[in-house]
Write an enzyme that holds these catalytic residues in place. Structure first.
Site, PDB file in Angstrom:
ATOM      1  N   SER A   8     -45.004  48.249  10.630  1.00  0.00           N
ATOM      2  CA  SER A   8     -44.855  49.587  11.212  1.00  0.00           C
ATOM      3  C   SER A   8     -45.970  50.507  10.757  1.00  0.00           C
ATOM      4  CB  SER A   8     -43.513  50.165  10.756  1.00  0.00           C
ATOM      5  OG  SER A   8     -43.446  51.536  11.051  1.00  0.00           O
ATOM      6  N   TYR A  62     -34.875  45.824  21.310  1.00  0.00           N
ATOM      7  CA  TYR A  62     -35.752  46.431  22.316  1.00  0.00           C
ATOM      8  C   TYR A  62     -37.065  45.635  22.486  1.00  0.00           C
ATOM      9  CZ  TYR A  62     -38.956  50.119  24.052  1.00  0.00           C
ATOM     10  OH  TYR A  62     -39.897  50.850  24.730  1.00  0.00           O
ATOM     11  N   TYR A  96     -37.859  52.887   4.571  1.00  0.00           N
ATOM     12  CA  TYR A  96     -38.145  52.032   5.731  1.00  0.00           C
ATOM     13  C   TYR A  96     -39.596  51.521   5.662  1.00  0.00           C
ATOM     14  CZ  TYR A  96     -39.468  50.896  10.527  1.00  0.00           C
ATOM     15  OH  TYR A  96     -39.975  50.266  11.636  1.00  0.00           O
ATOM     16  N   ASP A 105     -29.835  36.725  16.216  1.00  0.00           N
ATOM     17  CA  ASP A 105     -29.652  38.180  16.142  1.00  0.00           C
ATOM     18  C   ASP A 105     -28.202  38.424  15.765  1.00  0.00           C
ATOM     19  OD1 ASP A 105     -29.265  41.027  16.942  1.00  0.00           O
ATOM     20  OD2 ASP A 105     -31.292  40.819  17.763  1.00  0.00           O
ATOM     21  N   LYS A 144     -41.218  47.622   4.802  1.00  0.00           N
ATOM     22  CA  LYS A 144     -42.211  46.889   5.609  1.00  0.00           C
ATOM     23  C   LYS A 144     -43.403  46.486   4.733  1.00  0.00           C
ATOM     24  CE  LYS A 144     -40.159  47.189   9.623  1.00  0.00           C
ATOM     25  NZ  LYS A 144     -39.669  46.020  10.333  1.00  0.00           N
ATOM     26  N   LEU A 151     -26.701  41.139  16.338  1.00  0.00           N
ATOM     27  CA  LEU A 151     -26.223  42.135  17.315  1.00  0.00           C
ATOM     28  C   LEU A 151     -25.740  43.407  16.624  1.00  0.00           C
ATOM     29  CD1 LEU A 151     -24.469  39.931  20.051  1.00  0.00           C
ATOM     30  CD2 LEU A 151     -26.859  40.702  19.933  1.00  0.00           C
ATOM     31  N   ARG A 204     -38.955  69.113  11.154  1.00  0.00           N
ATOM     32  CA  ARG A 204     -38.095  68.222  10.364  1.00  0.00           C
ATOM     33  C   ARG A 204     -38.902  67.747   9.158  1.00  0.00           C
ATOM     34  NH1 ARG A 204     -36.036  64.130  14.925  1.00  0.00           N
ATOM     35  NH2 ARG A 204     -38.278  63.872  14.955  1.00  0.00           N
TER      36      ARG A 204
END
Ligand code: NAD
Length: 325
Positions: free
Chosen positions: A117, A11, A141, A31, A145, A33, A278
């Site tokens: 992030s 993106y 995650y 990449d 980072k 993919l 959540r």
């Protein structure tokens, strides 16, 4: 400049590739993919399908080109999934960055721009979040980072690799040609737009009792073109220095405000179902972008939520099933 973009079929990477090509740079994309789309690639870039952790593939790429810089978007991106599969996240996000950095050292390339992030901050003690805020990720995650961010000064002190870590808040919106097509999609704006697209009946709104102005979570949305533009500024910055920057709008919108914006833009009523909170969703994530403005010379073009949502809506209307591949 010749730039290697890892994860350039994704993106944010695909929009950056377009901007690099438009600015006259030579761009090579690697990449796997695993999540990207070949049809998101600018036809003027050179593309290798491969995993950045594959040393043989990286070795061939670096031997065949003289890169001036590397931008790394590659990695897995779902915080929730990372809690279930920590090993998979560390293996891809950390090992991938190490493989790129090792190849850069071997081939004497000194500029690295890293997609970090907001997740490096975890649950903030105060908003807006500045770069001095404590770094306390609450999921693998974010930890992956932060692990990469923490490795970078060691590559600089030993090998002179300068790096810029860009801590994105919520990337959103689209250009005419490139948009958001994550599978599964976990981001709010594309999910809201699935209702007017006829892909789902209603939207689940998680948590309506947060201590915010309307009870729903507040997030900071930044247009993907504004994000991409910073990478070009970061390449210049990394010619001389290293640093870490928040990429944020500095203004937060509640989930209800985003849905209202989508109703205005699409003219659709977008029915909601209200669900419990959540786990692990902080009430408010809004960041200061002052450092990026002052030191990178960043200027935000899209500071209006409706304009961001409208750009996404245009793309989704022309790509109702996302990218063809
Ligand atoms: N989208 C956001 O709001 C957001 C927010 C904060 C940080 N980020 C970070 O920005 C980066 C790009 O995000 P995005 O939304 O464009 O994600 P994306 O999934 O669309 O793009 C990531 C790309 O990396 C590729 N990839 C993954 N692992 C790879 C590997 N080992 N080798 C080669 N290619 C690999 C995928 O195929 C994909 O094309 C990610 O690192 C993400 O963590 C994104």
């Amino acid at each position: 400049m010749r730039v290697l973009v890892a994860g350039g079929a994704g993106y944010i990477g695909s929009v950056t590739v377009d901007q690099l090509v438009a600015a006259g740079h030579d761009v090579t994309v690697i990449d796997s993919l695993v999540a990207g789309h070949a049809s998101a690639l600018n036809p003027e870039c050179e593309f290798t399908q491969g995993d950045v952790r594959d040393e043989a593939v990286l070795g061939r790429l670096f031997a065949a080109h003289t890169f001036d810089a590397v931008i790394n978007y590659s990695g897995y991106i779902q915080a929730g999934e990372s809690v279930q599969q920590p090993g998979r996240y560390f293996a891809n996000n950390v090992t991938g960055a190490i493989a790129l950095l090792n190849a850069m050292v071997t081939y004497d390339i000194r500029r690295f721009v890293f997609s970090s992030s907001a997740a490096v901050y975890g649950e903030p003690e105060a908003v807006p979040i500045t770069e001095e805020a404590p770094l306390r990720p609450v999921n693998p995650y974010g930890e992956s980072k932060l692990m990469v961010e923490r490795m970078l000064p060691w590559f600089e002190s030993r090998f002179g690799v300068r790096s810029v870590s860009l801590r994105y808040f919520n990337a959103a919106g689209a250009t005419e040609e490139r948009g958001e097509d994550h599978r599964p999609e976990t981001h709010l704006i594309p999910n809201v737009l699935q209702v007017p697209l006829g892909k789902r009946q209603s939207l689940a709104l998680y948590g309506t009792d947060y201590p915010t102005r309307d009870g729903t979570c507040v997030r900071d949305y930044i247009h993907v073109s504004d994000l991409a533009a910073t990478h070009l500024l970061a390449l210049d910055y990394a010619e001389k220095r290293s640093g870490a920057f928040n990429l944020a709008n500095g203004v937060g919108f509640t989930n209800r405000e985003v849905i209202e914006s989508a109703r205005r833009v699409t003219g659709h009523p977008i029915p909601l179902t209200e669900e419990p909170r959540r786990a692990g969703d902080p009430a408010e994530l809004v960041a200061s972008n002052e450092r990026a403005r002052a030191e990178l010379g960043w200027a935000i073009e899209f500071d209006d939520l409706d304009a961001i949502v409208d750009s996404a809506w245009r793309w989704h209307q022309t790509h109702p099933d996302g990218y063809p591949d």
